[in-house]
Design a protein around this motif. Structure first.
Motif, PDB file in Angstrom:
ATOM      1  N   ILE A  98     -11.687  19.534 -13.791  1.00 58.75           N
ATOM      2  CA  ILE A  98     -11.800  19.145 -15.150  1.00 58.75           C
ATOM      3  C   ILE A  98     -13.219  20.009 -15.515  1.00 58.75           C
ATOM      4  O   ILE A  98     -14.155  19.667 -14.888  1.00 58.75           O
ATOM      5  N   ALA A  99     -12.967  20.809 -16.665  1.00 62.05           N
ATOM      6  CA  ALA A  99     -14.237  21.760 -17.084  1.00 62.05           C
ATOM      7  C   ALA A  99     -13.881  22.043 -18.534  1.00 62.05           C
ATOM      8  O   ALA A  99     -12.763  22.174 -18.604  1.00 62.05           O
ATOM      9  N   SER A 131     -14.427  24.563 -10.840  1.00 56.05           N
ATOM     10  CA  SER A 131     -15.581  25.081 -11.669  1.00 56.05           C
ATOM     11  C   SER A 131     -16.996  24.559 -11.139  1.00 56.05           C
ATOM     12  O   SER A 131     -17.281  23.360 -10.837  1.00 56.05           O
ATOM     13  N   VAL A 132     -17.616  25.561 -11.007  1.00 56.03           N
ATOM     14  CA  VAL A 132     -19.205  25.253 -10.435  1.00 56.03           C
ATOM     15  C   VAL A 132     -19.936  24.414 -11.505  1.00 56.03           C
ATOM     16  O   VAL A 132     -19.826  24.691 -12.672  1.00 56.03           O
ATOM     17  N   GLY A 133     -20.565  23.339 -10.999  1.00 53.03           N
ATOM     18  CA  GLY A 133     -21.243  22.452 -11.607  1.00 53.03           C
ATOM     19  C   GLY A 133     -20.448  21.236 -12.318  1.00 53.03           C
ATOM     20  O   GLY A 133     -20.914  20.303 -12.906  1.00 53.03           O
ATOM     21  N   HIS A 162     -26.772  19.405 -21.946  1.00 54.40           N
ATOM     22  CA  HIS A 162     -26.123  19.072 -20.862  1.00 54.40           C
ATOM     23  C   HIS A 162     -24.963  20.252 -21.090  1.00 54.40           C
ATOM     24  O   HIS A 162     -23.955  20.241 -20.320  1.00 54.40           O
ATOM     25  N   ARG A 163     -25.059  21.373 -21.657  1.00 53.47           N
ATOM     26  CA  ARG A 163     -23.939  22.327 -22.033  1.00 53.47           C
ATOM     27  C   ARG A 163     -24.180  23.692 -21.263  1.00 53.47           C
ATOM     28  O   ARG A 163     -23.264  24.506 -21.299  1.00 53.47           O
ATOM     29  N   ASP A 164     -25.170  23.635 -20.293  1.00 54.29           N
ATOM     30  CA  ASP A 164     -25.057  24.730 -19.289  1.00 54.29           C
ATOM     31  C   ASP A 164     -24.119  24.622 -18.189  1.00 54.29           C
ATOM     32  O   ASP A 164     -24.227  23.635 -17.295  1.00 54.29           O
ATOM     33  N   PRO A 165     -22.846  25.085 -18.224  1.00 53.07           N
ATOM     34  CA  PRO A 165     -21.947  24.877 -17.020  1.00 53.07           C
ATOM     35  C   PRO A 165     -22.564  24.879 -15.703  1.00 53.07           C
ATOM     36  O   PRO A 165     -21.898  24.570 -14.526  1.00 53.07           O
TER      37      PRO A 165
END
Length: 172
Positions: A98-99, A131-133, A162-165
């Motif tokens: 989930i991303a 998805s990384v992060g 917190h919007r930096d993936p």
């Protein structure tokens, strides 16, 4: 030039990935949910899956968040993704990836979970990339990975910091 017999070639990584995803979609094809992408079937050529028949949706959640001129109801999106995950979990499945890139928005801003390449029954090995992060590491399918991603998604929707993936989030 003779025509090559494709049945002698091993399946490609793409055809294997499509097969895995098609099997997951087939497992809930007759039990549609409003927040899970509606699978229509697949395209088979020479005995191999070459495409999945899926509806086209306008944009990913990630793309929409970047467009600051069109606000999104983050609480609604969070609730809809949560409902989709509860449905998957009730079937014994975990999405595992989930991303924002795996959440699409319909024209009316309804959230829809997509990309079931990492989805599997809980405890089984996952075959897709994540998805990384956003996802917890580990080779097995686990509902706790989805719960973790939901918490990250909640922060992402509530707080621009917190919007930096690639931001590293603490494991819950």
């Amino acid at each position: 030039m003779p025509v090559k017999d494709l049945t002698e070639e091993p399946p490609s990584e793409i055809s294997q990935a499509l097969l895995v995803e098609a099997r997951i979609y087939e497992s809930f094809r007759d039990l549609p949910h409003p927040h899970i992408l509606q699978y229509k079937g697949c395209v088979v050529r020479d005995g191999r899956i070459v495409a999945l028949a899926l509806p086209k949706l306008p944009e990913t959640l990630g793309a929409r968040i970047e467009d600051e001129t069109r606000p999104i109801d983050g609480v609604k999106v969070y609730e809809e993704v949560s409902a989709g995950l509860r449905y998957l979990h009730s079937l014994g499945l975990a999405h595992n990836d989930i991303a924002p890139s795996n959440i699409m928005l319909r024209e009316d801003d309804t959230a829809v979970i997509i990309d079931f390449g990492s989805c599997a029954k809980e405890g089984e090995a996952t075959s897709g990339t994540v998805s990384v992060g956003w996802s917890l590491n580990g080779p097995k399918s686990e509902k706790r990975k989805d719960k973790h991603a939901l918490e990250v998604l909640k922060k992402y929707l509530e707080d621009p910091l917190h919007r930096d993936p690639f931001h590293q989030y603490e494991e819950i």
